[in-house]
Design a protein around this motif. Structure first.
Motif, PDB file in Angstrom:
ATOM      1  N   UNK A 203      41.133  20.510 -40.107  1.00 46.56           N
ATOM      2  CA  UNK A 203      41.043  21.606 -41.066  1.00 46.56           C
ATOM      3  C   UNK A 203      40.869  21.037 -42.464  1.00 46.56           C
ATOM      4  N   UNK A 204      39.814  21.475 -43.110  1.00 39.88           N
ATOM      5  CA  UNK A 204      39.522  21.063 -44.479  1.00 39.88           C
ATOM      6  C   UNK A 204      39.924  22.175 -45.433  1.00 39.88           C
ATOM      7  N   UNK A 205      40.662  21.824 -46.494  1.00 38.29           N
ATOM      8  CA  UNK A 205      41.016  22.795 -47.531  1.00 38.29           C
ATOM      9  C   UNK A 205      40.456  22.308 -48.862  1.00 38.29           C
ATOM     10  N   UNK A 206      39.897  23.211 -49.623  1.00 40.51           N
ATOM     11  CA  UNK A 206      39.389  22.902 -50.959  1.00 40.51           C
ATOM     12  C   UNK A 206      39.976  23.909 -51.932  1.00 40.51           C
ATOM     13  N   UNK A 207      40.239  23.471 -53.162  1.00 37.37           N
ATOM     14  CA  UNK A 207      40.825  24.375 -54.148  1.00 37.37           C
ATOM     15  C   UNK A 207      40.341  24.014 -55.542  1.00 37.37           C
ATOM     16  N   UNK A 208      40.313  25.018 -56.399  1.00 35.70           N
ATOM     17  CA  UNK A 208      39.915  24.854 -57.802  1.00 35.70           C
ATOM     18  C   UNK A 208      41.145  24.992 -58.686  1.00 35.70           C
ATOM     19  N   UNK A 209      41.290  24.070 -59.616  1.00 36.61           N
ATOM     20  CA  UNK A 209      42.446  24.104 -60.519  1.00 36.61           C
ATOM     21  C   UNK A 209      42.047  24.458 -61.945  1.00 36.61           C
ATOM     22  N   UNK A 210      40.825  24.123 -62.327  1.00 29.71           N
ATOM     23  CA  UNK A 210      40.384  24.375 -63.699  1.00 29.71           C
ATOM     24  C   UNK A 210      40.133  25.865 -63.931  1.00 29.71           C
ATOM     25  N   UNK A 211      40.384  26.289 -65.146  1.00 28.95           N
ATOM     26  CA  UNK A 211      40.215  27.693 -65.519  1.00 28.95           C
ATOM     27  C   UNK A 211      38.762  28.136 -65.319  1.00 28.95           C
ATOM     28  N   UNK A 212      38.586  29.287 -64.725  1.00 35.35           N
ATOM     29  CA  UNK A 212      37.282  29.939 -64.532  1.00 35.35           C
ATOM     30  C   UNK A 212      36.373  29.253 -63.515  1.00 35.35           C
ATOM     31  N   UNK A 213      36.786  28.125 -62.916  1.00 36.41           N
ATOM     32  CA  UNK A 213      36.022  27.550 -61.811  1.00 36.41           C
ATOM     33  C   UNK A 213      36.393  28.296 -60.543  1.00 36.41           C
ATOM     34  N   UNK A 214      35.389  28.803 -59.812  1.00 37.20           N
ATOM     35  CA  UNK A 214      35.640  29.583 -58.600  1.00 37.20           C
ATOM     36  C   UNK A 214      34.777  29.080 -57.458  1.00 37.20           C
ATOM     37  N   UNK A 215      35.255  29.298 -56.239  1.00 36.83           N
ATOM     38  CA  UNK A 215      34.493  28.962 -55.038  1.00 36.83           C
ATOM     39  C   UNK A 215      33.677  30.186 -54.632  1.00 36.83           C
ATOM     40  N   UNK A 216      32.378  30.032 -54.560  1.00 41.67           N
ATOM     41  CA  UNK A 216      31.524  31.163 -54.180  1.00 41.67           C
ATOM     42  C   UNK A 216      31.111  31.109 -52.707  1.00 41.67           C
ATOM     43  N   UNK A 217      31.130  29.908 -52.099  1.00 39.06           N
ATOM     44  CA  UNK A 217      30.756  29.793 -50.684  1.00 39.06           C
ATOM     45  C   UNK A 217      31.280  28.475 -50.122  1.00 39.06           C
ATOM     46  N   UNK A 218      31.630  28.502 -48.832  1.00 39.87           N
ATOM     47  CA  UNK A 218      31.948  27.294 -48.071  1.00 39.87           C
ATOM     48  C   UNK A 218      30.988  27.270 -46.897  1.00 39.87           C
ATOM     49  N   UNK A 219      29.978  26.393 -46.951  1.00 40.60           N
ATOM     50  CA  UNK A 219      28.915  26.338 -45.951  1.00 40.60           C
ATOM     51  C   UNK A 219      29.300  25.316 -44.890  1.00 40.60           C
ATOM     52  N   UNK A 220      29.741  25.814 -43.719  1.00 44.38           N
ATOM     53  CA  UNK A 220      30.227  24.937 -42.658  1.00 44.38           C
ATOM     54  C   UNK A 220      29.433  25.073 -41.364  1.00 44.38           C
ATOM     55  N   UNK A 221      28.224  25.631 -41.436  1.00 41.35           N
ATOM     56  CA  UNK A 221      27.424  25.790 -40.228  1.00 41.35           C
ATOM     57  C   UNK A 221      28.065  26.761 -39.258  1.00 41.35           C
ATOM     58  N   UNK A 222      28.239  26.331 -38.007  1.00 44.81           N
ATOM     59  CA  UNK A 222      28.838  27.199 -36.981  1.00 44.81           C
ATOM     60  C   UNK A 222      30.360  27.208 -37.018  1.00 44.81           C
ATOM     61  N   UNK A 223      30.946  26.387 -37.865  1.00 47.41           N
ATOM     62  CA  UNK A 223      32.402  26.307 -37.916  1.00 47.41           C
ATOM     63  C   UNK A 223      32.964  27.419 -38.796  1.00 47.41           C
ATOM     64  N   UNK A 224      34.135  27.914 -38.425  1.00 47.38           N
ATOM     65  CA  UNK A 224      34.773  29.006 -39.155  1.00 47.38           C
ATOM     66  C   UNK A 224      35.165  28.560 -40.556  1.00 47.38           C
ATOM     67  N   UNK A 225      34.883  29.390 -41.546  1.00 53.86           N
ATOM     68  CA  UNK A 225      35.284  29.096 -42.920  1.00 53.86           C
ATOM     69  C   UNK A 225      35.605  30.400 -43.631  1.00 53.86           C
TER      70      UNK A 225
END
Length: 552
Positions: free
Chosen positions: A313-335
């Motif tokens: 399981x891979x986890x990613x997170x943003x700490x800086x102000x106003x930086x946001x995750x818009x997509x996690x492209x993992x192919x056929x794997x659940x995200x």
């Protein structure tokens, strides 16, 4: 057959291994028993499987960690710039197999025999309908004998066959000397007749794994069929054939059972076989040249016998102000994305030795008023190491980029080749999915146009212009699919199956067998692991000289 399939042969324990290696002092045994113990001891010594309670020392464990590297699309971005889609590549690579004797770089044919690995519970579900009569059945028997001979004393195998109905011809047995003999005899006695009920065969195979009393660390089903399902269900969605127990329920540690499906010849139901593999996390292979069925099986078990990590399981997170995750492209794997677009998760399942996974994370990157070194992403990973039997947490990796007030034009255009390469892989995979949807609706012209557009975009990419190997393979793949979509008849004959096996491979980043090349190019082998290559070499050396093993 029993009502409940709880008659599986017990798995090996630490005491069983000791009994195989050292006969109890004073024990009386017949010549036959001594012979069996000697054979089993040799089997155990050669196989090097993980024993219950076996652990690695600290240095060995640290040397086997899953590798994680982060690559930003650009390492330098002007403070005044705003990105609505800034790409970060998270690259993961599984550790290699662990040799029992400490020797690295094992020669061909010794890699899988002389490494510590997790034992396998394997169920093969085989089509023996009337269309399998003759050469097809003979080749299947040969391929099954190869599988049987390459499993060892701690692996267990069960065999299910289906035609108009399904039956189990071998209970879940350890593949010691007696188990191999029984399995070989059961397969050798097969006769082809009747219709094709894929659902009955698959359900029986799943029940064997569901009902077993004990479980080896790795489990899988291999399903082969050469024809259309002659007992169709009312639902158009063939995923209904896949029992619920082989699908992912979303819980960490839940052991999803992958079903690796094999379409045998040009007349199989590619849509059904692909859907079953997709919903279970398995691969779909198209065996157009029936002579390569043994190589296809070899590639599959080469992977299954080299699983080194589970539940990645891979986890990613943003700490800086106003930086946001818009997509996690993992192919056929659940995200998914949570916490107000500040956190992302990708569930990557099991990984074979030295297998790689590449996940693209799209970020919204704000402008700044001052120059700085900006922390844009943190990534961590959790998985189970099958040798230590421990859950491992990789410490968080921080990714910084430079945000100066101004950036020169040349520096601004320096796109990371690794990011661009994986963006191309996912773009081509999506184009393949779109082309398949259009072709299935009968619009071959639009499908061809989708492939041409994808090829044009690929050719203009930074990595393709740099001569990247994967990009060259992706371009050859698109050309191959276009040839197989020349007309509706050719698409339905071989195009759909080839396309689906390519889709399965690129979205899972896992090797599949797919047809015979109609062009001068061959499809990509970039997802083959050393263990797969080792097993394929064995297959090709041991195959009959009358059989030409090409087309993997």
């Amino acid at each position: 057959e029993p009502f409940v399939y709880n008659d599986d042969e017990p798995i090996l324990t630490q005491m069983d291994f000791q009994d195989c290696e050292n006969m109890n002092e004073g024990e009386q045994s017949t010549d036959a028993e001594r012979s069996k113990q000697t054979t089993d001891a040799r089997d155990t010594e050669e196989c090097g499987n993980i024993k219950e309670g076996e652990t690695l020392n600290r240095d060995e464990a640290q040397g086997r960690a899953l590798e994680m590297i982060l690559h930003p699309e650009f390492s330098v971005v002007a403070a005044s710039e705003t990105f609505f889609s800034f790409t970060v590549l998270v690259h993961l690579k599984a550790p290699p197999v662990s040799p029992r004797d400490g020797k690295e770089n094992l020669p061909p044919f010794q890699m899988m025999d002389r490494c510590r690995r997790a034992p396998l519970d394997l169920v093969t579900v085989l089509d023996i309908s009337g269309s399998m009569a003759g050469t097809k059945l003979a080749l299947l028997k040969q391929a099954m004998c190869f599988v049987i001979q390459n499993l060892n004393h701690s692996d267990r195998l069960s065999v299910v066959v289906f035609s108009s109905s399904a039956r189990r011809i071998l209970s879940l047995r350890r593949m010691g000397e007696e188990g191999r003999q029984q399995a070989s005899e059961a397969v050798g006695d097969l006769v082809a007749a009747g219709g094709t009920d894929i659902g009955q065969g698959l359900r029986k195979g799943v029940r064997i794994l569901d009902d077993r009393r004990e479980r080896n660390p790795v489990s899988a089903i291999m399903l082969l069929s050469d024809g259309q399902d002659t007992y169709p269900r009312r639902s158009i969605d063939y995923r209904c054939l896949a029992p619920a127990t082989i699908t992912n329920n979303g819980q960490y540690g839940y052991k999803q059972i992958p079903v690796h499906t094999f379409g045998f010849g040009a007349d199989h139901d590619a849509a059904t076989m692909h859907n079953i593999s997709e919903v279970s996390g398995g691969t779909f292979s198209f065996i157009q040249n029936e002579a390569v069925v043994q190589d296809a099986f070899a590639q599959c078990i080469g992977g299954l016998l080299s699983v080194v990590v589970q539940d990645v399981q891979l986890t990613v997170s943003c700490c800086s102000t106003d930086v946001e995750i818009s997509a996690v492209e993992a192919g056929s794997y659940e995200s998914n994305i949570t916490d107000a677009a500040k956190r992302g998760l990708a569930k990557l399942g099991d990984m074979y030795a030295e297998e790689e996974r590449d996940i693209l994370v799209e970020l919204k990157l704000p402008s700044q008023t001052e120059a700085s070194s900006m922390l844009i992403l943190q990534a961590g990973c959790m998985y189970k190491d099958l040798l230590t039997q421990e859950v491992v947490n990789i410490p968080s990796h921080d990714l910084f980029i430079s945000r100066p007030l101004t950036v020169s034009g040349d520096l601004r255009r320096m796109t990371n080749i690794d990011v661009d390469r994986q963006r191309n892989r996912l773009h081509v995979a999506k184009a393949i999915v779109e082309a398949r949807s259009l072709a299935d609706r009968g619009d071959i012209s639009a499908a061809q146009q989708a492939l041409r557009s994808a090829k044009a975009i690929l050719q203009e990419s930074v990595s393709a212009k740099a001569g990247d190997h994967l990009c060259s393979a992706l371009e050859a793949e698109l050309e191959e699919i276009q040839l197989r979509m020349t007309n509706k008849h050719l698409y339905e004959r071989t195009g759909r199956a080839y396309l689906l096996s390519a889709q399965s491979s690129h979205l899972l980043q896992r090797a599949t067998t797919r047809g015979e090349s109609l062009s001068l190019h061959t499809h990509s082998q970039d997802y083959q692991t050393p263990s797969m290559v080792d097993m394929i070499l064995r297959s090709q050396v041991l195959s009959s000289p009358l059989v030409s093993n090409t087309g993997l």
